[in-house]
Design an enzyme around this catalytic site. Structure first.
Site, PDB file in Angstrom:
ATOM      1  N   ARG A   1      61.016 -23.420   1.713  1.00  0.00           N
ATOM      2  CA  ARG A   1      61.932 -23.283   2.838  1.00  0.00           C
ATOM      3  C   ARG A   1      63.118 -24.243   2.712  1.00  0.00           C
ATOM      4  O   ARG A   1      62.942 -25.410   2.380  1.00  0.00           O
ATOM      5  CB  ARG A   1      61.139 -23.571   4.102  1.00  0.00           C
ATOM      6  CG  ARG A   1      61.809 -23.217   5.355  1.00  0.00           C
ATOM      7  CD  ARG A   1      60.784 -22.811   6.375  1.00  0.00           C
ATOM      8  NE  ARG A   1      60.246 -23.943   7.103  1.00  0.00           N
ATOM      9  CZ  ARG A   1      59.624 -23.795   8.275  1.00  0.00           C
ATOM     10  NH1 ARG A   1      59.478 -22.606   8.805  1.00  0.00           N
ATOM     11  NH2 ARG A   1      59.150 -24.853   8.882  1.00  0.00           N
TER      12      ARG A   1
ATOM     13  N   ARG B   1      63.296 -29.528   4.998  1.00  0.00           N
ATOM     14  CA  ARG B   1      62.987 -30.319   6.179  1.00  0.00           C
ATOM     15  C   ARG B   1      61.956 -31.378   5.820  1.00  0.00           C
ATOM     16  O   ARG B   1      61.013 -31.097   5.113  1.00  0.00           O
ATOM     17  CB  ARG B   1      62.415 -29.417   7.276  1.00  0.00           C
ATOM     18  CG  ARG B   1      63.478 -28.636   7.985  1.00  0.00           C
ATOM     19  CD  ARG B   1      62.904 -27.561   8.866  1.00  0.00           C
ATOM     20  NE  ARG B   1      61.777 -27.995   9.695  1.00  0.00           N
ATOM     21  CZ  ARG B   1      61.257 -27.243  10.657  1.00  0.00           C
ATOM     22  NH1 ARG B   1      61.769 -26.052  10.920  1.00  0.00           N
ATOM     23  NH2 ARG B   1      60.224 -27.668  11.358  1.00  0.00           N
TER      24      ARG B   1
ATOM     25  N   ARG C   1      50.474 -29.873  10.794  1.00  0.00           N
ATOM     26  CA  ARG C   1      51.102 -29.005  11.789  1.00  0.00           C
ATOM     27  C   ARG C   1      50.268 -27.754  11.996  1.00  0.00           C
ATOM     28  O   ARG C   1      50.164 -27.254  13.107  1.00  0.00           O
ATOM     29  CB  ARG C   1      52.519 -28.627  11.357  1.00  0.00           C
ATOM     30  CG  ARG C   1      53.481 -29.805  11.436  1.00  0.00           C
ATOM     31  CD  ARG C   1      54.790 -29.504  10.742  1.00  0.00           C
ATOM     32  NE  ARG C   1      55.554 -28.500  11.436  1.00  0.00           N
ATOM     33  CZ  ARG C   1      56.503 -27.759  10.861  1.00  0.00           C
ATOM     34  NH1 ARG C   1      56.777 -27.904   9.589  1.00  0.00           N
ATOM     35  NH2 ARG C   1      57.161 -26.878  11.565  1.00  0.00           N
TER      36      ARG C   1
ATOM     37  N   LYS D   1      59.414 -17.112  12.449  1.00  0.00           N
ATOM     38  CA  LYS D   1      60.023 -17.045  13.782  1.00  0.00           C
ATOM     39  C   LYS D   1      61.519 -17.340  13.717  1.00  0.00           C
ATOM     40  O   LYS D   1      62.323 -16.646  14.307  1.00  0.00           O
ATOM     41  CB  LYS D   1      59.360 -18.054  14.743  1.00  0.00           C
ATOM     42  CG  LYS D   1      57.867 -17.855  14.911  1.00  0.00           C
ATOM     43  CD  LYS D   1      57.277 -18.778  15.975  1.00  0.00           C
ATOM     44  CE  LYS D   1      57.399 -20.264  15.689  1.00  0.00           C
ATOM     45  NZ  LYS D   1      56.615 -20.718  14.522  1.00  0.00           N
TER      46      LYS D   1
ATOM     47  N   ARG E   1      54.290 -24.977  23.247  1.00  0.00           N
ATOM     48  CA  ARG E   1      53.465 -25.376  22.103  1.00  0.00           C
ATOM     49  C   ARG E   1      52.074 -25.802  22.555  1.00  0.00           C
ATOM     50  O   ARG E   1      51.244 -26.104  21.723  1.00  0.00           O
ATOM     51  CB  ARG E   1      54.074 -26.588  21.397  1.00  0.00           C
ATOM     52  CG  ARG E   1      55.247 -26.329  20.474  1.00  0.00           C
ATOM     53  CD  ARG E   1      54.838 -25.671  19.182  1.00  0.00           C
ATOM     54  NE  ARG E   1      55.358 -26.237  17.958  1.00  0.00           N
ATOM     55  CZ  ARG E   1      56.563 -26.055  17.438  1.00  0.00           C
ATOM     56  NH1 ARG E   1      57.458 -25.348  18.054  1.00  0.00           N
ATOM     57  NH2 ARG E   1      56.870 -26.600  16.283  1.00  0.00           N
TER      58      ARG E   1
HETATM   59  P1  AMP Z   1      59.948 -26.178  14.816  1.00  0.00           P
HETATM   60  O1  AMP Z   1      61.324 -26.113  14.279  1.00  0.00           O
HETATM   61  O2  AMP Z   1      59.720 -25.236  15.976  1.00  0.00           O
HETATM   62  O3  AMP Z   1      58.888 -26.038  13.753  1.00  0.00           O
HETATM   63  O4  AMP Z   1      59.776 -27.645  15.439  1.00  0.00           O
HETATM   64  C1  AMP Z   1      59.892 -28.810  14.636  1.00  0.00           C
HETATM   65  C2  AMP Z   1      59.227 -29.985  15.323  1.00  0.00           C
HETATM   66  O5  AMP Z   1      59.865 -30.256  16.582  1.00  0.00           O
HETATM   67  C3  AMP Z   1      57.751 -29.790  15.676  1.00  0.00           C
HETATM   68  O6  AMP Z   1      56.875 -30.043  14.580  1.00  0.00           O
HETATM   69  C4  AMP Z   1      57.584 -30.806  16.808  1.00  0.00           C
HETATM   70  O7  AMP Z   1      57.531 -32.136  16.314  1.00  0.00           O
HETATM   71  C5  AMP Z   1      58.895 -30.653  17.555  1.00  0.00           C
HETATM   72  N1  AMP Z   1      58.826 -29.589  18.603  1.00  0.00           N
HETATM   73  C6  AMP Z   1      59.481 -28.397  18.625  1.00  0.00           C
HETATM   74  N2  AMP Z   1      59.170 -27.700  19.728  1.00  0.00           N
HETATM   75  C7  AMP Z   1      58.292 -28.477  20.419  1.00  0.00           C
HETATM   76  C8  AMP Z   1      57.577 -28.306  21.636  1.00  0.00           C
HETATM   77  N3  AMP Z   1      57.693 -27.171  22.370  1.00  0.00           N
HETATM   78  N4  AMP Z   1      56.770 -29.309  22.033  1.00  0.00           N
HETATM   79  C9  AMP Z   1      56.635 -30.438  21.312  1.00  0.00           C
HETATM   80  N5  AMP Z   1      57.250 -30.660  20.159  1.00  0.00           N
HETATM   81  C10 AMP Z   1      58.076 -29.686  19.701  1.00  0.00           C
END
Ligand code: AMP
Length: 218
Positions: free
Chosen positions: A129, A161, A172, A15, A90
Site C-alpha cells: 500500500r 504509512r 490492528r 474501504k 471503530r
Molecule cells: P485508518 O486510516 O482508518 O486505517 O485509520 C488509521 C488510524 O487512525 C487507526 O489505526 C487509528 O489509530 C486511528 N483511527 C482512525 N479512525 C479511528 C476511530 N474511529 N477511532 C479511533 N481511532 C481511529
C-alpha cells in the site's frame, strides 16, 4: 432521501479505495476518520499531537478525541443529505455515541456495507500500500500509479504509512479490528440496521460493482 451509510471492514479491505467513488456517486461526503486524523498530524494540531502515538502503534485513538471530531464533521451542511462513514465507528462505544447524536436530530444509520477479505489477503495487500500526502490510495502491484512513486491525482510523492508495517498490521487486525471493531456489526444487527456484505476480492471495478449493486438492496 437521507442516506447515512457505514463502510465497514478490516484495515486493507479496500474501504479507502472504494468509499470516495461510492460517496461521489451517491452525492454524499466521504467521511474518513483516519484521513482526518492524518491531516491533523500533518498540520501539527493539538489533536494531531495527542493522536500520534496511538496511530503509530495501530491502536485506537481515545474515543473522547475521535467522537467529537466526527460529530463536528457530520454536523456540517454538506452532510445534511447523508454521509458515507469510513473508519468510524471503530468500537461499540463510538457506535452508541453516533446513534445518540443522530437520534437527537431524528435520524439514524441506514445501513452497513461490509467488505470481506481474508487475513492472508489483507497482509499481502497492506504490504504494497502507498499513499500521497493528500491520502490518495495506490498499491505497488494491484493499483500502481502511472509514474513510480508519484500520485497520478495530485503529483505528490508516494510513501508507505508508518502503521502499515507487518507487526503493526497484525496488531490492528487481531487486537483492534477483531476484538473491538467487529462487534460494531453485532451492535447494528441487534438494533435492526440493515447490512450487506460483499467479497472485497478481485479488481477495484469488480468490488465497486458489487458494492453499488448491494446498496440498492439495503
Ligand atoms: P485508518 O486510516 O482508518 O486505517 O485509520 C488509521 C488510524 O487512525 C487507526 O489505526 C487509528 O489509530 C486511528 N483511527 C482512525 N479512525 C479511528 C476511530 N474511529 N477511532 C479511533 N481511532 C481511529
Amino acid at each position: 432521501m437521507r442516506r447515512n451509510l457505514l463502510i465497514f471492514g478490516p484495515p486493507g479491505a479496500g474501504k479507502g479505495t472504494q468509499a470516495p467513488r461510492l460517496a461521489a456517486e451517491l452525492g454524499v461526503p466521504h467521511v474518513a476518520t483516519g484521513d482526518m486524523l492524518r491531516a491533523n498530524l500533518r498540520d501539527g494540531t493539538p489533536l494531531g499531537s495527542k493522536a500520534k502515538a496511538f496511530m503509530a502503534a495501530g491502536e485506537l485513538v481515545p474515543d473522547g478525541l475521535v467522537i467529537e471530531m466526527l460529530l463536528d464533521r457530520i454536523a456540517r451542511p454538506d452532510a445534511v443529505g447523508g454521509f458515507l462513514l469510513d473508519g468510524f465507528p471503530r468500537n461499540v462505544a463510538q457506535a452508541e455515541a453516533l446513534d445518540a447524536a443522530l437520534a437527537a436530530s431524528g435520524s439514524r444509520i441506514d445501513g452497513l456495507l461490509v467488505l470481506e477479505v481474508s487475513e492472508d489477503e489483507l497482509v499481502s495487500r497492506i504490504s504494497g500500500r502507498l499513499t500521497c500526502p493528500e491520502g490518495h490510495p495506490w498499491h505497488a502491484t494491484a493499483n500502481p500509479p502511472a509514474v513510480d512513486g508519484v500520485c497520478d491525482v495530485c503529483g505528490g510523492v508516494l510513501s508507505r504509512r508508518a502503521d502499515d508495517e507487518a507487526d503493526v498490521v497484525r496488531n490492528r487486525y487481531r487486537n483492534v479490528y477483531l476484538a473491538q471493531t467487529e462487534p460494531v456489526r453485532g451492535h447494528y444487527h441487534a438494533i435492526g440496521t440493515r447490512e450487506v456484505a460483499v467479497a472485497g476480492t478481485g479488481s477495484t471495478d469488480d468490488v465497486y460493482g458489487r458494492l453499488r449493486a448491494a446498496i440498492d438492496t439495503l
